[in-house]
Design an enzyme around this catalytic site. Structure first.
Site, short mmCIF file in Angstrom:
data_model
loop_
_atom_site.label_atom_id
_atom_site.label_comp_id
_atom_site.label_asym_id
_atom_site.label_seq_id
_atom_site.Cartn_x
_atom_site.Cartn_y
_atom_site.Cartn_z
N HIS A 74 9.49 -0.01 9.19
CA HIS A 74 8.56 -1.15 9.29
C HIS A 74 8.67 -2.07 8.07
O HIS A 74 8.98 -3.26 8.18
CB HIS A 74 7.12 -0.65 9.38
CG HIS A 74 6.86 0.32 10.48
ND1 HIS A 74 6.75 -0.06 11.79
CD2 HIS A 74 6.66 1.66 10.46
CE1 HIS A 74 6.48 1.00 12.54
NE2 HIS A 74 6.44 2.06 11.76
N ASP A 112 0.85 -1.20 0.00
CA ASP A 112 0.00 0.00 0.00
C ASP A 112 0.89 1.25 0.00
O ASP A 112 0.90 2.00 0.96
CB ASP A 112 -0.94 -0.02 1.23
CG ASP A 112 -0.18 -0.15 2.56
OD1 ASP A 112 0.99 -0.60 2.56
OD2 ASP A 112 -0.76 0.20 3.60
O1 LIG Z 1 0.19 6.18 13.23
C1 LIG Z 1 0.07 5.49 12.21
N1 LIG Z 1 -1.13 5.26 11.67
C2 LIG Z 1 -1.29 4.54 10.55
N2 LIG Z 1 -0.28 3.97 9.89
C3 LIG Z 1 0.94 4.15 10.38
C4 LIG Z 1 1.18 4.88 11.53
N3 LIG Z 1 2.48 4.87 11.78
C5 LIG Z 1 3.04 4.14 10.80
N4 LIG Z 1 2.12 3.71 9.95
C6 LIG Z 1 2.27 2.87 8.76
O2 LIG Z 1 1.68 1.61 9.08
C7 LIG Z 1 2.62 0.55 8.92
C8 LIG Z 1 3.13 0.08 10.26
O3 LIG Z 1 2.13 -0.04 11.15
C9 LIG Z 1 3.72 1.12 8.07
O4 LIG Z 1 3.42 0.94 6.70
C10 LIG Z 1 3.71 2.59 8.43
O5 LIG Z 1 4.16 3.42 7.41
#
Ligand SMILES: O=c1[nH]cnc2c1ncn2[C@@H]1O[C@H](CO)[C@@H](O)[C@H]1O
Length: 326
Positions: A250, A13
């Site tokens: 991540h 994504d």
């Molecule tokens: O606070 C957040 N809300 C939503 N998505 C997030 C947040 N922080 C990081 N990611 C995204 O979600 C995945 C890891 O959980 C990673 O793809 C990151 O870019």
């Protein structure tokens, strides 16, 4: 003779850290990328598809097919939560890149995944970097045919990043995640408990001379330069939300688990996902250290491997070296 490269499909994504993971995969001689499948998460699915095509065009790898995935959750939910505040409205740091020239293939993601798993039974590694809807759409035959599924998702014994309970990918489609965890496929899960240890450092004051971000910016690496162009918003999100001078890797860390699984240690157990209430999206690992007397929703379910420790300096070094050398 050297082993032939591991065949992988990336369900993605994109997303800034997805972009990094895709480039890393293309830079890894251990891997052969069979295709990208797209899903909502950081952005809506239509934009994920455009971004996947765009990233392959940047990389000069338009030979790799992109198959578009689901626009709705496994329960047909359309009220999706996307993370534009993390990645920008366009998912790639608000750069307003021109639209890609290419198009996704006619096959839907789920059809492409089944076809590739049938073509190379037991040989394909699926690296899942977004919500697990596309994979949950597949039947038990797929779980047997796919070689391995490496999932970025969950938060094991630590807080989530959407709220204290839930990590974003699992929160995006908790019912789908639960189905995949108990599908019987050979699953490795890399959660926030591990990815929060893998940090790309930034220069915010002059005392850190050798921050990773500067090394990338100063390098001649094509992917390093592109990523530095899109990453500002990702850095400021981390500074505002976590007060850290760097970003969590991540998706790249999860991709590295496909390159070299020995950089992580794992524990094996049944993982279920909370699907209701304030802890919707919570991932719970039953590590089998106790035999419970009562029959429960954890009984007789297939186990998965959950990453517990990571050699973070080695992962960051691999990421840096491969992006700089591009
Ligand atoms: O606070 C957040 N809300 C939503 N998505 C997030 C947040 N922080 C990081 N990611 C995204 O979600 C995945 C890891 O959980 C990673 O793809 C990151 O870019």
């Amino acid at each position: 003779m050297a082993d032939s490269p591991k065949k992988i499909i990336i369900d993605t994504d994109p997303g800034i850290d997805d972009a990094m993971a895709i480039f890393l995969a293309l830079q890894s001689p251990e891997l052969e990328v069979l295709g990208l499948t797209t899903i909502f998460g950081n952005v809506y699915t239509t934009l994920s598809t455009k971004n996947a095509l765009h990233l392959l065009e940047i990389a000069g790898r338009t030979d790799i097919p992109v198959a578009e995935g689901s626009h709705v959750t496994i329960t047909n939910g359309t009220k999706l939560r996307v993370a534009d505040f993390v990645h920008g409205n366009d998912g790639l740091g608000n750069q307003n890149f021109p639209p890609p020239n290419g198009k996704p293939i006619d096959q839907a993601a789920a059809v492409f995944l089944v076809e590739q798993a049938n073509l190379y039974p037991g040989e394909v590694t699926l690296v899942a970097l977004g919500p697990l809807t596309n994979i949950a759409l597949l039947d038990s035959g797929f779980a047997k045919k796919i070689g391995k599924i490496i999932i970025l998702g969950g938060a094991f014994f630590v807080n989530g990043n959407v709220n204290p309970a839930a990590e974003a990918n699992i929160f995006g489609d908790p019912e789908a995640a639960d189905m995949v965890f108990i599908s019987g496929a050979d699953v490795i899960v890399v959660g926030l408990n591990v990815t929060h240890q893998v940090v790309l450092t930034a220069l915010f004051h002059k005392t850190i001379l050798e921050a990773d971000r500067d090394k990338l910016a100063r390098s001649g690496g094509k992917f390093a330069k592109y990523l530095c162009q899109i990453m500002d918003i990702y850095f400021s999100y981390h500074k505002d939300s976590y007060e850290i001078k760097g970003v969590y890797l991540h998706d790249p860390a999860t991709l590295i688990a496909a390159v070299d699984p020995s950089l992580f240690t794992y524990t094996e157990g049944v993982v279920r996902v909370q699907t209701t209430g304030i802890s919707r999206g919570l991932t719970i690992l039953y590590n089998k250290q106790k035999r419970f007397g009562e029959v429960s929703e954890w009984c007789d379910k297939p186990t998965v491997k959950v990453a517990i420790t990571v050699d973070a300096p080695a992962v960051v070094k691999l990421v840096m070296d491969r992006l700089i050398d591009s």
